[in-house]
Design an enzyme around this catalytic site. Structure first.
Site, mmCIF file in Angstrom:
data_model
loop_
_atom_site.group_PDB
_atom_site.id
_atom_site.type_symbol
_atom_site.label_atom_id
_atom_site.label_comp_id
_atom_site.label_asym_id
_atom_site.label_seq_id
_atom_site.Cartn_x
_atom_site.Cartn_y
_atom_site.Cartn_z
ATOM 1 N N GLU A 41 -4.519 -13.185 1.491
ATOM 2 C CA GLU A 41 -5.319 -11.982 1.211
ATOM 3 C C GLU A 41 -6.047 -11.485 2.458
ATOM 4 O O GLU A 41 -6.169 -10.286 2.672
ATOM 5 C CB GLU A 41 -6.317 -12.239 0.072
ATOM 6 N N TYR A 124 -13.190 -7.266 -2.376
ATOM 7 C CA TYR A 124 -11.783 -7.313 -2.794
ATOM 8 C C TYR A 124 -11.230 -8.748 -2.701
ATOM 9 O O TYR A 124 -10.624 -9.261 -3.650
ATOM 10 C CB TYR A 124 -10.913 -6.367 -1.935
ATOM 11 N N ASP A 142 -8.442 -2.418 -4.579
ATOM 12 C CA ASP A 142 -8.078 -2.030 -3.212
ATOM 13 C C ASP A 142 -7.542 -0.594 -3.272
ATOM 14 O O ASP A 142 -7.673 0.073 -4.301
ATOM 15 C CB ASP A 142 -7.057 -3.014 -2.618
ATOM 16 N N CYS A 204 7.439 3.469 -14.978
ATOM 17 C CA CYS A 204 6.093 2.886 -14.942
ATOM 18 C C CYS A 204 5.737 2.271 -16.298
ATOM 19 O O CYS A 204 5.823 2.946 -17.330
ATOM 20 C CB CYS A 204 5.084 3.974 -14.567
ATOM 21 N N THR A 298 -9.936 1.637 14.780
ATOM 22 C CA THR A 298 -10.490 2.159 13.524
ATOM 23 C C THR A 298 -11.350 3.402 13.779
ATOM 24 O O THR A 298 -11.284 4.365 13.027
ATOM 25 C CB THR A 298 -11.381 1.082 12.846
HETATM 26 FE FE1 SF4 Z 1 1.179 6.076 -11.450
HETATM 27 FE FE2 SF4 Z 1 2.979 7.607 -12.669
HETATM 28 FE FE3 SF4 Z 1 2.375 5.186 -13.622
HETATM 29 FE FE4 SF4 Z 1 0.619 7.191 -13.787
HETATM 30 S S1 SF4 Z 1 2.635 7.070 -14.787
HETATM 31 S S2 SF4 Z 1 0.201 5.087 -13.193
HETATM 32 S S3 SF4 Z 1 1.015 8.270 -11.865
HETATM 33 S S4 SF4 Z 1 3.387 5.665 -11.657
#
Ligand code: SF4
Length: 337
Positions: A41, A124, A142, A204, A298
């Site tokens: 990490e 984090y 993060d 997703c 930075t």
């Molecule tokens: Fe991200 Fe799309 Fe999943 Fe929403 S649906 S969390 S924008 S990948």
């Protein structure tokens, strides 16, 4: 404050189910120990997974345990760290190992709160180590998590002001079941699916909970304050080379930027002039321009003109195995052209 609510239980179930099938295989997940999780990490801050893999393997080979790391010289740690940048991380890594070994019998504390007291461990990292190594229901936030939460809730407030709201939402979502896997799952989601420029909403696992997906404006989140341009400094860097090819390097101060690393001398951005003996060598010998390069820190950008000065004498100058920063490695490349 965004009013939209997510069903936390269903959210974490979907995410954990996806993680079991699609979670990334990473070396630091092969054998979970507090030392390995912490080491990975710290390395992963500001650095990509691909870069960290090699460094992680080299560090574990050199320092298989936290005791080995604590017993090493700082210079050895900095040398192994060369190229990862942000050297204060390496110095704090070493200090933290020494503290854990000398004051805590070599055993990492097992709560987020106690981990925060150790050198170099910020919110984090404390949450990541507590969750992954000790299965505490700690909330990791993060850049990846900020992006996911901002999109899930379509948070209108701009970063960094939106951080408290993001933290609150992320905390509400954090699973009490398998918090170790949940932390890794949400990191993986940000790294592989909810990416900055091309979120793959079709694949997703939490798309059903996502407000931005529903509106189709994912790329507008997270909203951010415009970045201020970095100041630009300029200077001249001098590579003195003696008759045997030895190169002159000096050690930097033990505090501040690139502390304790070795460098070619330079002027114009930190110092106005060279030490007297080098000024004399510069007057007596020809300085050849070998190029210009830039490096971004930075807080500022630095551009250096590089001069190569060959001198007739033989000097005991080359310190081959001393740690040098990337800033200096770029000068080497010009010399080798
Ligand atoms: Fe991200 Fe799309 Fe999943 Fe929403 S649906 S969390 S924008 S990948």
């Amino acid at each position: 404050m965004t009013e939209f609510q997510v069903n936390h239980k269903q959210f974490s179930e979907s995410l954990l189910k996806w993680y079991r099938r699609k979670g990334r295989f990473l070396p630091w997940r092969e054998e979970i120990t507090p030392y390995r999780v912490w080491l990975a990490e710290i390395m992963l801050q500001q650095t990509t997974v691909i870069t960290v893999k090699d460094y992680y393997a080299r560090f574990l080979e050199a320092f298989p345990t936290i005791t080995d790391l604590a017993q090493a010289e700082e210079e050895q740690v900095l040398t192994l760290w060369q190229g990862l940048g942000y050297y204060s991380r390496a110095r704090n890594l070493h200090k933290c190992a020494i503290k854990v070994v000398n004051e805590l019998n070599g055993i990492f504390p097992n709560t987020e709160k106690e981990l925060l007291d150790l050198p170099g461990i910020g919110p984090y990292t404390a949450a990541a180590v507590a969750a992954i190594a000790f299965k505490e229901q700690a909330t990791v936030v993060d850049g990846n998590v900020e992006r996911i939460i901002s999109r899930l809730y379509r948070i209108e407030e701009k970063l960094p002001k939106s951080r408290p709201e993001i933290k609150e939402k992320a905390t509400e979502l954090t699973s009490e079941i398998e918090p170790d896997h949940y932390a890794q799952a949400i990191m993986d989601l940000g790294a592989t699916v909810c990416t900055p420029k091309k979120p793959n909403c079709e694949d997703c696992p939490v798309a059903d909970f996502c407000q931005a997906k529903e509106k189709g404006d994912m790329l507008e989140f997270p909203k951010k304050e415009p970045k201020k341009p970095k100041p630009h400094k300029t200077g001249t860097l001098y590579i003195f080379e003696d008759a045997q090819g030895n190169l002159y390097k000096e050690k930097r101060a033990d505090k501040g930027l690139l502390a304790n690393l070795w460098q070619f001398p330079s002027t114009g951005w930190e110092n106005d002039s060279l030490p007297d003996e080098l000024e004399e060598l510069l007057c007596d010998n020809e300085a050849v321009d070998i190029g210009t390069y830039s490096h971004v820190f930075t807080h500022f950008k630095l551009t250096l003109d590089v001069k190569h000065i060959k001198i007739a004498e033989i000097m005991p100058w080359e310190f081959a195995d001393k740690p040098i920063p990337t800033l200096m490695k770029k000068a080497y490349l010009l010399l080798e052209k």
